[in-house]
Write an enzyme that holds these catalytic residues in place. Sequence first.
Site, PDB file in Angstrom:
ATOM      1  N   LYS A  51       0.815  -1.217   0.000  1.00  0.00           N
ATOM      2  CA  LYS A  51       0.000   0.000   0.000  1.00  0.00           C
ATOM      3  C   LYS A  51       0.849   1.267   0.000  1.00  0.00           C
ATOM      4  O   LYS A  51       0.403   2.320  -0.439  1.00  0.00           O
ATOM      5  CB  LYS A  51      -0.941   0.010   1.209  1.00  0.00           C
ATOM      6  CG  LYS A  51      -2.073  -1.007   1.155  1.00  0.00           C
ATOM      7  CD  LYS A  51      -3.186  -0.545   0.245  1.00  0.00           C
ATOM      8  CE  LYS A  51      -4.519  -1.250   0.455  1.00  0.00           C
ATOM      9  NZ  LYS A  51      -4.508  -2.689   0.695  1.00  0.00           N
ATOM     10  N   SER A 299       1.279  -9.722  -0.948  1.00  0.00           N
ATOM     11  CA  SER A 299       0.952  -8.293  -0.856  1.00  0.00           C
ATOM     12  C   SER A 299       1.259  -7.645   0.494  1.00  0.00           C
ATOM     13  O   SER A 299       1.350  -6.418   0.575  1.00  0.00           O
ATOM     14  CB  SER A 299      -0.524  -8.103  -1.203  1.00  0.00           C
ATOM     15  OG  SER A 299      -1.322  -9.065  -0.528  1.00  0.00           O
TER      16      SER A 299
HETATM   17  C1  PLP Z   1      -5.234  -3.714   0.350  1.00  0.00           C
HETATM   18  C2  PLP Z   1      -4.644  -5.080   0.285  1.00  0.00           C
HETATM   19  C3  PLP Z   1      -4.968  -5.989  -0.746  1.00  0.00           C
HETATM   20  C4  PLP Z   1      -5.977  -5.667  -1.816  1.00  0.00           C
HETATM   21  O1  PLP Z   1      -5.612  -4.564  -2.610  1.00  0.00           O
HETATM   22  P1  PLP Z   1      -6.697  -3.821  -3.525  1.00  0.00           P
HETATM   23  O2  PLP Z   1      -5.955  -2.745  -4.192  1.00  0.00           O
HETATM   24  O3  PLP Z   1      -7.770  -3.313  -2.592  1.00  0.00           O
HETATM   25  O4  PLP Z   1      -7.261  -4.846  -4.448  1.00  0.00           O
HETATM   26  C5  PLP Z   1      -4.320  -7.212  -0.766  1.00  0.00           C
HETATM   27  N1  PLP Z   1      -3.430  -7.562   0.183  1.00  0.00           N
HETATM   28  C6  PLP Z   1      -3.093  -6.725   1.191  1.00  0.00           C
HETATM   29  C7  PLP Z   1      -2.094  -7.187   2.180  1.00  0.00           C
HETATM   30  C8  PLP Z   1      -3.690  -5.456   1.284  1.00  0.00           C
HETATM   31  O5  PLP Z   1      -3.344  -4.638   2.288  1.00  0.00           O
END
Ligand code: PLP
Length: 313
Positions: A51, A299
Amino acid sequence: MISLNDIQKAQEWIASLVVRTPLLTSQTISAEHGNQLFLKSEHLQKTGSFKIRGATHKVLLTANEGAQHVVAASSGNHGQAVAYIARQLGLQSTIVVPEDAALCKQAAIQAYGGKVELFGTNSPERLQRAAQISEENGAVFIPPYDDPAIMAGQGTIGLEIIEQLSDVDIVYVPVGGGGLISGVAVALKELKPTIQVIGVEPALAQDTYLSIQKGERTSIPPTQTIADGLRTSIPGELTFPLVQRFVNDIVLVSEDQIKQAFSLVLSRMKQLIEPSAAVAVAAALAHPPEGKRIVAVVSGGNVDLDRIPSLLV
Ligand SMILES: *Cc1c(COP(=O)(O)O)cnc(C)c1O
Protein backbone atom coordinates in the site's frame (compact mmCIF):
# COMPACT_ATOMS: atom_id res chain seq x y z
CA MET A 1 -7.73 4.65 -17.23
CA ILE A 2 -4.01 4.47 -16.56
CA SER A 3 -1.25 3.72 -19.05
CA LEU A 4 2.13 2.01 -18.90
CA ASN A 5 3.68 5.47 -19.04
CA ASP A 6 1.78 6.57 -15.90
CA ILE A 7 3.21 3.56 -14.06
CA GLN A 8 6.75 4.20 -15.32
CA LYS A 9 6.54 7.81 -14.14
CA ALA A 10 5.20 6.65 -10.77
CA GLN A 11 8.21 4.34 -10.49
CA GLU A 12 10.62 7.26 -10.87
CA TRP A 13 8.70 9.36 -8.36
CA ILE A 14 8.57 6.77 -5.60
CA ALA A 15 11.89 4.96 -6.20
CA SER A 16 13.81 6.56 -3.33
CA LEU A 17 10.96 6.16 -0.82
CA VAL A 18 9.91 2.52 -1.21
CA VAL A 19 11.77 -0.80 -1.17
CA ARG A 20 12.47 -2.76 -4.35
CA THR A 21 11.30 -6.03 -2.80
CA PRO A 22 13.00 -9.36 -3.58
CA LEU A 23 11.55 -12.32 -5.51
CA LEU A 24 12.01 -15.18 -3.04
CA THR A 25 11.85 -18.80 -4.13
CA SER A 26 11.76 -22.24 -2.56
CA GLN A 27 13.48 -25.06 -4.41
CA THR A 28 11.47 -27.66 -2.52
CA ILE A 29 8.03 -26.18 -3.10
CA SER A 30 8.91 -25.61 -6.76
CA ALA A 31 10.20 -29.16 -7.20
CA GLU A 32 7.05 -30.59 -5.62
CA HIS A 33 4.90 -28.77 -8.16
CA GLY A 34 7.12 -29.24 -11.21
CA ASN A 35 7.42 -25.52 -11.82
CA GLN A 36 9.28 -22.52 -10.44
CA LEU A 37 7.40 -20.48 -7.86
CA PHE A 38 8.56 -17.02 -6.81
CA LEU A 39 7.09 -14.72 -4.17
CA LYS A 40 7.10 -10.99 -4.93
CA SER A 41 7.77 -10.13 -1.33
CA GLU A 42 5.79 -7.03 -0.39
CA HIS A 43 5.64 -8.31 3.19
CA LEU A 44 9.23 -6.97 3.29
CA GLN A 45 8.06 -3.56 2.03
CA LYS A 46 8.10 -0.43 4.23
CA THR A 47 5.06 -0.50 6.55
CA GLY A 48 4.68 -4.22 5.73
CA SER A 49 2.52 -3.98 2.62
CA PHE A 50 2.46 -2.76 -0.99
CA LYS A 51 0.00 0.00 0.00
CA ILE A 52 2.96 2.32 0.54
CA ARG A 53 3.57 2.42 -3.25
CA GLY A 54 0.23 3.93 -4.22
CA ALA A 55 0.08 6.07 -1.08
CA THR A 56 3.55 7.50 -1.73
CA HIS A 57 2.71 8.36 -5.35
CA LYS A 58 -0.59 10.00 -4.41
CA VAL A 59 0.73 11.91 -1.39
CA LEU A 60 3.74 13.16 -3.39
CA LEU A 61 1.47 14.52 -6.13
CA THR A 62 -0.81 16.04 -3.50
CA ALA A 63 2.09 17.69 -1.66
CA ASN A 64 3.34 19.06 -4.97
CA GLU A 65 0.02 20.83 -5.35
CA GLY A 66 0.53 22.46 -1.97
CA ALA A 67 -1.35 20.15 0.42
CA GLN A 68 -0.07 20.04 3.99
CA HIS A 69 -2.55 17.63 5.50
CA VAL A 70 -3.88 14.28 4.22
CA VAL A 71 -6.77 12.12 5.44
CA ALA A 72 -7.50 8.41 5.01
CA ALA A 73 -10.25 6.12 6.30
CA SER A 74 -8.62 2.75 7.05
CA SER A 75 -7.39 1.01 10.18
CA GLY A 76 -5.42 -1.40 8.07
CA ASN A 77 -2.46 -1.29 5.70
CA HIS A 78 -3.63 1.78 3.77
CA GLY A 79 -4.01 3.86 6.94
CA GLN A 80 -0.54 2.89 8.12
CA ALA A 81 0.98 3.63 4.72
CA VAL A 82 -0.58 7.10 4.50
CA ALA A 83 0.52 7.97 8.07
CA TYR A 84 4.07 6.80 7.37
CA ILE A 85 4.60 8.60 4.08
CA ALA A 86 2.93 11.80 5.30
CA ARG A 87 5.50 12.03 8.10
CA GLN A 88 8.38 11.25 5.73
CA LEU A 89 7.27 14.13 3.51
CA GLY A 90 6.55 16.51 6.39
CA LEU A 91 2.76 16.49 6.05
CA GLN A 92 0.16 16.09 8.77
CA SER A 93 -2.12 13.02 8.58
CA THR A 94 -5.44 12.09 10.13
CA ILE A 95 -6.56 8.48 9.86
CA VAL A 96 -10.22 7.73 10.57
CA VAL A 97 -10.67 4.24 12.08
CA PRO A 98 -13.72 2.41 13.45
CA GLU A 99 -14.49 2.84 17.16
CA ASP A 100 -13.77 -0.85 17.70
CA ALA A 101 -10.43 -0.87 15.82
CA ALA A 102 -7.80 -3.09 17.46
CA LEU A 103 -5.53 -1.10 19.78
CA CYS A 104 -2.42 -2.49 18.08
CA LYS A 105 -3.60 -1.00 14.77
CA GLN A 106 -4.27 2.37 16.36
CA ALA A 107 -0.83 2.22 17.98
CA ALA A 108 0.83 1.40 14.64
CA ILE A 109 -0.77 4.43 12.98
CA GLN A 110 0.29 6.67 15.88
CA ALA A 111 3.82 5.27 15.83
CA TYR A 112 4.08 6.29 12.16
CA GLY A 113 3.03 9.82 13.16
CA GLY A 114 -0.65 9.72 12.19
CA LYS A 115 -3.44 11.23 14.27
CA VAL A 116 -6.07 8.57 14.96
CA GLU A 117 -9.70 9.67 14.83
CA LEU A 118 -12.22 7.09 16.12
CA PHE A 119 -15.54 7.25 14.34
CA GLY A 120 -18.54 4.93 13.83
CA THR A 121 -18.38 1.27 12.99
CA ASN A 122 -19.02 1.07 9.26
CA SER A 123 -17.14 2.24 6.22
CA PRO A 124 -19.69 4.75 4.78
CA GLU A 125 -19.73 6.55 8.17
CA ARG A 126 -15.94 6.75 8.20
CA LEU A 127 -15.75 8.00 4.62
CA GLN A 128 -18.22 10.76 5.47
CA ARG A 129 -16.20 11.74 8.53
CA ALA A 130 -13.01 11.75 6.44
CA ALA A 131 -14.68 14.03 3.89
CA GLN A 132 -15.78 16.35 6.69
CA ILE A 133 -12.27 16.53 8.16
CA SER A 134 -10.88 17.24 4.71
CA GLU A 135 -13.29 20.11 4.22
CA GLU A 136 -12.76 21.63 7.66
CA ASN A 137 -8.96 21.48 7.47
CA GLY A 138 -8.27 21.97 3.78
CA ALA A 139 -6.86 18.44 3.85
CA VAL A 140 -6.78 16.02 0.91
CA PHE A 141 -8.49 12.64 1.06
CA ILE A 142 -6.30 9.70 -0.06
CA PRO A 143 -8.50 6.84 -1.38
CA PRO A 144 -7.40 3.23 -0.84
CA TYR A 145 -7.71 1.96 -4.44
CA ASP A 146 -10.13 3.79 -6.74
CA ASP A 147 -7.78 6.53 -7.91
CA PRO A 148 -5.44 6.68 -10.95
CA ALA A 149 -2.39 7.77 -8.89
CA ILE A 150 -2.93 4.94 -6.41
CA MET A 151 -3.40 2.38 -9.20
CA ALA A 152 -0.27 3.58 -11.02
CA GLY A 153 1.75 3.36 -7.79
CA GLN A 154 0.66 -0.23 -7.17
CA GLY A 155 1.48 -1.03 -10.82
CA THR A 156 5.19 -0.45 -10.14
CA ILE A 157 5.17 -4.02 -8.75
CA GLY A 158 4.46 -5.23 -12.29
CA LEU A 159 7.46 -3.33 -13.68
CA GLU A 160 9.73 -4.81 -11.02
CA ILE A 161 8.51 -8.36 -11.68
CA ILE A 162 9.52 -8.08 -15.34
CA GLU A 163 12.86 -6.48 -14.45
CA GLN A 164 13.56 -9.29 -11.99
CA LEU A 165 12.19 -12.25 -14.01
CA SER A 166 11.80 -11.30 -17.66
CA ASP A 167 10.57 -14.75 -18.72
CA VAL A 168 7.76 -15.00 -16.16
CA ASP A 169 4.71 -16.94 -17.45
CA ILE A 170 1.94 -16.50 -14.86
CA VAL A 171 1.35 -13.91 -12.11
CA TYR A 172 -1.21 -14.44 -9.32
CA VAL A 173 -2.48 -11.26 -7.62
CA PRO A 174 -4.82 -10.85 -4.59
CA VAL A 175 -7.95 -8.78 -5.32
CA GLY A 176 -9.76 -6.50 -2.87
CA GLY A 177 -11.00 -3.24 -4.39
CA GLY A 178 -8.75 -3.91 -7.38
CA GLY A 179 -6.13 -1.15 -7.13
CA LEU A 180 -3.26 -3.63 -6.91
CA ILE A 181 -4.31 -5.93 -9.75
CA SER A 182 -5.40 -3.16 -12.13
CA GLY A 183 -2.00 -1.43 -11.90
CA VAL A 184 -0.02 -4.67 -12.05
CA ALA A 185 -2.06 -6.02 -14.99
CA VAL A 186 -1.60 -2.85 -17.07
CA ALA A 187 2.17 -2.93 -16.48
CA LEU A 188 2.56 -6.63 -17.27
CA LYS A 189 0.22 -6.82 -20.28
CA GLU A 190 1.54 -3.67 -21.93
CA LEU A 191 5.13 -4.91 -21.61
CA LYS A 192 4.45 -8.56 -22.44
CA PRO A 193 0.92 -9.53 -23.55
CA THR A 194 1.59 -13.27 -23.29
CA ILE A 195 1.91 -13.17 -19.49
CA GLN A 196 -1.13 -14.65 -17.78
CA VAL A 197 -2.44 -12.37 -15.02
CA ILE A 198 -4.74 -14.20 -12.63
CA GLY A 199 -6.70 -12.46 -9.86
CA VAL A 200 -7.37 -14.34 -6.61
CA GLU A 201 -10.22 -13.82 -4.15
CA PRO A 202 -11.35 -15.76 -1.10
CA ALA A 203 -14.52 -17.69 -2.00
CA LEU A 204 -16.12 -15.78 0.91
CA ALA A 205 -15.40 -12.41 -0.79
CA GLN A 206 -16.06 -13.16 -4.45
CA ASP A 207 -17.37 -9.75 -5.56
CA THR A 208 -14.92 -9.35 -8.45
CA TYR A 209 -15.40 -12.97 -9.57
CA LEU A 210 -19.18 -12.45 -9.73
CA SER A 211 -18.79 -9.04 -11.37
CA ILE A 212 -16.67 -10.51 -14.17
CA GLN A 213 -19.22 -13.29 -14.72
CA LYS A 214 -22.11 -10.81 -14.89
CA GLY A 215 -20.19 -8.23 -16.91
CA GLU A 216 -20.95 -5.45 -14.41
CA ARG A 217 -19.92 -4.34 -10.90
CA THR A 218 -21.82 -6.57 -8.48
CA SER A 219 -21.86 -6.23 -4.69
CA ILE A 220 -21.87 -8.94 -2.03
CA PRO A 221 -23.02 -8.69 1.63
CA PRO A 222 -20.37 -7.96 4.32
CA THR A 223 -18.06 -10.96 4.73
CA GLN A 224 -15.76 -12.38 7.40
CA THR A 225 -12.95 -14.05 5.45
CA ILE A 226 -9.67 -14.32 7.39
CA ALA A 227 -8.14 -12.33 4.51
CA ASP A 228 -9.14 -9.01 6.10
CA GLY A 229 -7.57 -6.88 3.37
CA LEU A 230 -9.91 -8.44 0.79
CA ARG A 231 -13.26 -7.84 2.46
CA THR A 232 -14.39 -5.13 0.02
CA SER A 233 -17.97 -5.72 -1.10
CA ILE A 234 -17.78 -4.31 -4.65
CA PRO A 235 -14.98 -3.68 -7.20
CA GLY A 236 -13.92 -0.07 -7.77
CA GLU A 237 -15.47 2.06 -10.48
CA LEU A 238 -12.08 2.87 -12.03
CA THR A 239 -10.39 -0.44 -11.29
CA PHE A 240 -13.08 -2.77 -12.64
CA PRO A 241 -12.85 -1.83 -16.35
CA LEU A 242 -9.10 -2.49 -16.21
CA VAL A 243 -9.67 -5.86 -14.56
CA GLN A 244 -12.18 -6.71 -17.32
CA ARG A 245 -9.75 -5.70 -20.02
CA PHE A 246 -6.36 -6.93 -18.76
CA VAL A 247 -6.92 -9.81 -16.32
CA ASN A 248 -7.09 -13.32 -17.81
CA ASP A 249 -9.10 -14.97 -15.05
CA ILE A 250 -10.27 -14.66 -11.43
CA VAL A 251 -9.96 -17.77 -9.26
CA LEU A 252 -11.32 -18.46 -5.78
CA VAL A 253 -9.61 -20.07 -2.77
CA SER A 254 -11.14 -21.49 0.41
CA GLU A 255 -10.33 -20.36 3.95
CA ASP A 256 -8.56 -23.72 4.44
CA GLN A 257 -6.40 -23.21 1.36
CA ILE A 258 -5.42 -19.76 2.67
CA LYS A 259 -4.33 -21.27 6.00
CA GLN A 260 -2.40 -24.04 4.25
CA ALA A 261 -0.51 -21.51 2.12
CA PHE A 262 0.18 -19.32 5.19
CA SER A 263 1.55 -22.33 7.10
CA LEU A 264 3.64 -23.58 4.17
CA VAL A 265 5.32 -20.23 3.60
CA LEU A 266 6.02 -19.85 7.33
CA SER A 267 7.41 -23.34 7.84
CA ARG A 268 9.32 -23.86 4.57
CA MET A 269 10.38 -20.34 3.68
CA LYS A 270 10.47 -18.81 7.20
CA GLN A 271 8.45 -15.86 5.95
CA LEU A 272 5.57 -14.31 7.89
CA ILE A 273 2.90 -13.21 5.42
CA GLU A 274 -0.68 -12.12 6.04
CA PRO A 275 -3.77 -14.08 4.95
CA SER A 276 -4.64 -11.50 2.26
CA ALA A 277 -1.25 -12.24 0.69
CA ALA A 278 -1.46 -16.00 1.23
CA VAL A 279 -4.40 -16.19 -1.22
CA ALA A 280 -2.00 -15.68 -4.14
CA VAL A 281 0.25 -18.50 -2.96
CA ALA A 282 -2.79 -20.71 -2.36
CA ALA A 283 -3.95 -20.20 -5.95
CA ALA A 284 -0.47 -20.84 -7.34
CA LEU A 285 -0.33 -24.15 -5.43
CA ALA A 286 -3.85 -25.17 -6.42
CA HIS A 287 -3.50 -24.62 -10.17
CA PRO A 288 0.02 -25.80 -10.89
CA PRO A 289 0.73 -25.93 -14.61
CA GLU A 290 4.02 -27.78 -15.08
CA GLY A 291 7.24 -26.23 -16.24
CA LYS A 292 6.13 -22.62 -15.82
CA ARG A 293 7.67 -19.65 -14.06
CA ILE A 294 5.05 -18.41 -11.63
CA VAL A 295 5.01 -15.31 -9.44
CA ALA A 296 2.62 -14.93 -6.49
CA VAL A 297 2.30 -11.32 -5.38
CA VAL A 298 2.67 -11.56 -1.61
CA SER A 299 0.95 -8.29 -0.86
CA GLY A 300 1.74 -7.85 2.83
CA GLY A 301 2.88 -9.31 6.15
CA ASN A 302 0.91 -7.47 8.79
CA VAL A 303 -0.67 -10.02 11.07
CA ASP A 304 -1.19 -9.69 14.82
CA LEU A 305 0.97 -12.25 16.62
CA ASP A 306 -1.96 -13.51 18.72
CA ARG A 307 -3.80 -14.48 15.51
CA ILE A 308 -1.04 -16.75 14.24
CA PRO A 309 -2.11 -19.97 16.03
CA SER A 310 -5.56 -19.80 14.44
CA LEU A 311 -3.93 -19.61 10.98
CA LEU A 312 -1.74 -22.71 11.33
CA VAL A 313 -2.76 -26.09 9.91
C1 PLP B 1 -5.23 -3.71 0.35
C2 PLP B 1 -4.64 -5.08 0.28
C3 PLP B 1 -4.97 -5.99 -0.75
C4 PLP B 1 -5.98 -5.67 -1.82
O1 PLP B 1 -5.61 -4.56 -2.61
P1 PLP B 1 -6.70 -3.82 -3.52
O2 PLP B 1 -5.95 -2.74 -4.19
O3 PLP B 1 -7.77 -3.31 -2.59
O4 PLP B 1 -7.26 -4.85 -4.45
C5 PLP B 1 -4.32 -7.21 -0.77
N1 PLP B 1 -3.43 -7.56 0.18
C6 PLP B 1 -3.09 -6.73 1.19
C7 PLP B 1 -2.09 -7.19 2.18
C8 PLP B 1 -3.69 -5.46 1.28
O5 PLP B 1 -3.34 -4.64 2.29
